[in-house]
Each structure stands twice: as structure tokens, then as C-alpha cells.
Enzyme design. Sequence first.
Site, PDB file in Angstrom:
ATOM      1  CB  THR A  56      -6.885  12.895  53.199  1.00 49.79           C
ATOM      2  OG1 THR A  56      -8.112  12.949  53.937  1.00 49.79           O
ATOM      3  CG2 THR A  56      -7.086  12.095  51.928  1.00 49.79           C
ATOM      4  CB  CYS A  57      -5.413  16.362  56.749  1.00 54.74           C
ATOM      5  SG  CYS A  57      -6.213  17.256  55.432  1.00 54.74           S
ATOM      6  CG  PHE A 118     -13.971  17.830  43.271  1.00 57.55           C
ATOM      7  CD1 PHE A 118     -14.556  16.603  42.998  1.00 57.55           C
ATOM      8  CD2 PHE A 118     -14.753  18.968  43.172  1.00 57.55           C
ATOM      9  CE1 PHE A 118     -15.883  16.513  42.613  1.00 57.55           C
ATOM     10  CE2 PHE A 118     -16.088  18.890  42.788  1.00 57.55           C
ATOM     11  CZ  PHE A 118     -16.651  17.653  42.504  1.00 57.55           C
ATOM     12  CD  GLU A 119      -6.596  18.976  47.003  1.00 57.12           C
ATOM     13  OE1 GLU A 119      -5.591  18.321  47.287  1.00 57.12           O
ATOM     14  OE2 GLU A 119      -6.642  19.778  46.053  1.00 57.12           O
ATOM     15  CE  LYS A 195      -2.395  17.754  46.054  1.00 56.96           C
ATOM     16  NZ  LYS A 195      -3.199  16.691  45.529  1.00 56.96           N
TER      17      LYS A 195
END
Length: 418
Positions: A56-57, A118-119, A195
Site C-alpha cells: 500500500t502507500c 482499516f483500509e 482508490k
Amino acid sequence: MQHMPNRSKYFYAIGLSYQKADAEVRGHFSLCETAKQNVLSQAKQNGIESLLVVSTCNRTELYGFAEHPFQLIQLLCENTKGTVEEFQDVAYVHKNKEAINHMFRVGSGLDSQILGDFEIIYQLKAGARMSKAVGLLNSFTERLVNSVIQASKRIKNETQLSSGATSVSFASVQYIMNSVERICDKNILLFGTGKIGRNTCENLVKHTKNSHITLINRTKDKAEEVAGKFNLVVKDYDNLAEELNVSDIVIVATGAQNPTVYKSLISTKKPLLILDLSIPKNVNDDIRELENITLVHLDDLAKITDDTLEKRKTYIPKAEAIISEIATEFNAWLNTLKFVPTIQAIKHKLTDFKNSEFNTQRKKMSDFNEDQAELITNNLIQKITNQFAHHLREDSNSSDESIELIKKIFQLETTDNV
């Protein structure tokens, strides 16, 4: 933790996150979908039995079984721009119990850049699906991921750890609302509809009541898809410079590997707020040389602590108690794995006794009812093995001695690997 699948291997969590790696370094180790697939297929070729990839980022992580963590580190470095030396400077390597605990903390939002985000749980689920599809999700990892999902759900339902701002996209909207006056009159440009971009756009529409939002994306149909939901304007990628210069606020959320917004594109002299929500960074730092520009990056947003984040901290003990409860259940399950070979061996032994006895009775009794005898003995065998399993589960402190005694009594040969 010696009772893991395949005793010659250990369960590792290796990776890097926002805690020690800045946006640029995280960008070097970022894995796109194709790179993730490559990591998995190489892992399969290298004989790794289970591997889960998350990128993720804020973090890139590999959870898998290996004899040495370097096998996993190598897989990561071979499929990214990052080097082993760079990784070692900022990385963490957790083994067995620590690796299990790490996945619980990550999946529950306790290790997120914005506490309670919570991603990440969706990324873990997606990673597990991807691994399962190529046969790289063993029963251990699948059970662990399901336990982490269960913990995450309970924390969401039973605490307010994720109340208020729940993501970087929400934090960016909060930042805009706190920094810009009369936001409903400003021209906003969203460049990139990934997203985070989509979520930011949704939050902007919801919270600012602004109708001057323009979208630009390299592939126009994607931008039109997002714009359609919120009734926004879409412009061509070729109009980027023009749109940048008529905007008051620009949100950059593209997935490009190199900067797409830089100093030479800016000609406006009025104040312009640019938020770069991309990893790697998509706004070149040379833009800071212009006095009318305020550039805010993903990392800056996470440093903004507000009342919400302070409130969230009070729910950490409750979240940790939930994790502890579910992790204990998982470890209890893990502990029972060592009994499985013994229980199976008892069952085989009793079945051998049964078959031998059947042969004897067939010769002795002309009216031997095999079907009835089969039913009764199978039920007895099941009850006896259940009794042993129950004893071993309940008496986990002396289970090793019990296993040895059972092996001796029944003269069992069992394999140690589960």
C-alpha cells in the site's frame, strides 16, 4: 513455536512501513499488481510453500515460510527498484510468534499511519485471495488471515478505534477544510482516480458542498466513471497545465512512477494548495520554489494529530485485548497441530487391530455380520481416538510426555511434520 508446518522452515513477516521509510524509499519498494504476481510465481519456482504479499502507500510486506528471511527479502528486491542495502536500513523482520502478532496489529489498524485506518484489512484479504489462486496459501496462513479479519471486525464493532477520520483521503479533506476559507467557492482539480483519489473526491463532495470539482485522468473513461457518480466535470489529460493554473486546490493521486506535476507547468501567481497523495511522489519538489504554492504530501497529512486521533488512542487497550483473545485461540489451534500425527497413527493402529480381528472372526463364524461389526467398531475407534484427542488438548502442559507414552504403548511410528 516449533509446531509450524514443515519444521525446517519458519514463518516470517518482512517489510518496511512509514515508521522508518519515507515516501521516496517506500516508492522504491512499491509493488504493482503485475509485480505481486511475479513475486508469487518466483516464490513457487523457489519452493516456498506459502506467501502473502501486501503493498500500500504506507507499507510493503511479505508474510511467508522460509528457512531464512533473505529468501523473502530477495524476492522483494528483485521485483522492485529497491536494493537489499536500502531495505536493511529501514526494514523489519519478524519471526514466528512475532510475525503472527505483527499481522494482527497491522490488520487491526493499530500499526496504520493514521491509527484505526482499516483500509489495510482489504489489502490483506486481496493478498490472501491472490495467493490462494496460485496455490500459495497453506492452511496455517489462511487460518491466520481469517483470525486477523475476525479481530478487525470485532474491533470495528466493539470499540471506536476507527471513529472520525478513517483514512488518508479523509485526513486530506480535513486538512483542506481547516486550511482554506470559503471552500465552496474554490476551484478544485483532482488529478488521478485511483482508490485514494476516488475516496478523496467522495469526501470532498460530501463535506464541502463544492460543485467546482474537475477530474483529469490519463485514461479519460475512468475519470468519467467517477465523475458520473458525483456529476463532476472531466477534462482531457492534455488540458492538465491549463487546469492546474485555474485551480485553487489540486489533489494529485496518480499511480505514475515519476513526477507528473512540476514547476514549469505552473504559471499562475494566485495561491495554490497542492496535495500529493501518491506513492511514489508525483509532484516534483521543485514546485516548492514558487512562493504562491503550498505543497502537502501524504506523510505531512499523517502528522496532523487532532482530537479524533487522541480519542482513538484511548481505545487501544480494548483493541489489544480483543487481539489477545483471538490470537490465543489461533495459538491453541496451532498447538493442536502437533497432536494430529499421533491421533492419526492411533486411528490407523486401531483399524489394523479391527481388520485383523475381522479376519479371525470370518474364519470362526459362518454367520459373521460384517456390516454390523464394521459400524460398531468404527464408532468405537472414533470414540477412543476422540478421547485421546480430548486428553491431549486439555493437558497441553504435559502433552509432549503424553504423546511419547501413547507412542510407546501403541508402538506407533509417526512423522513430525504436519
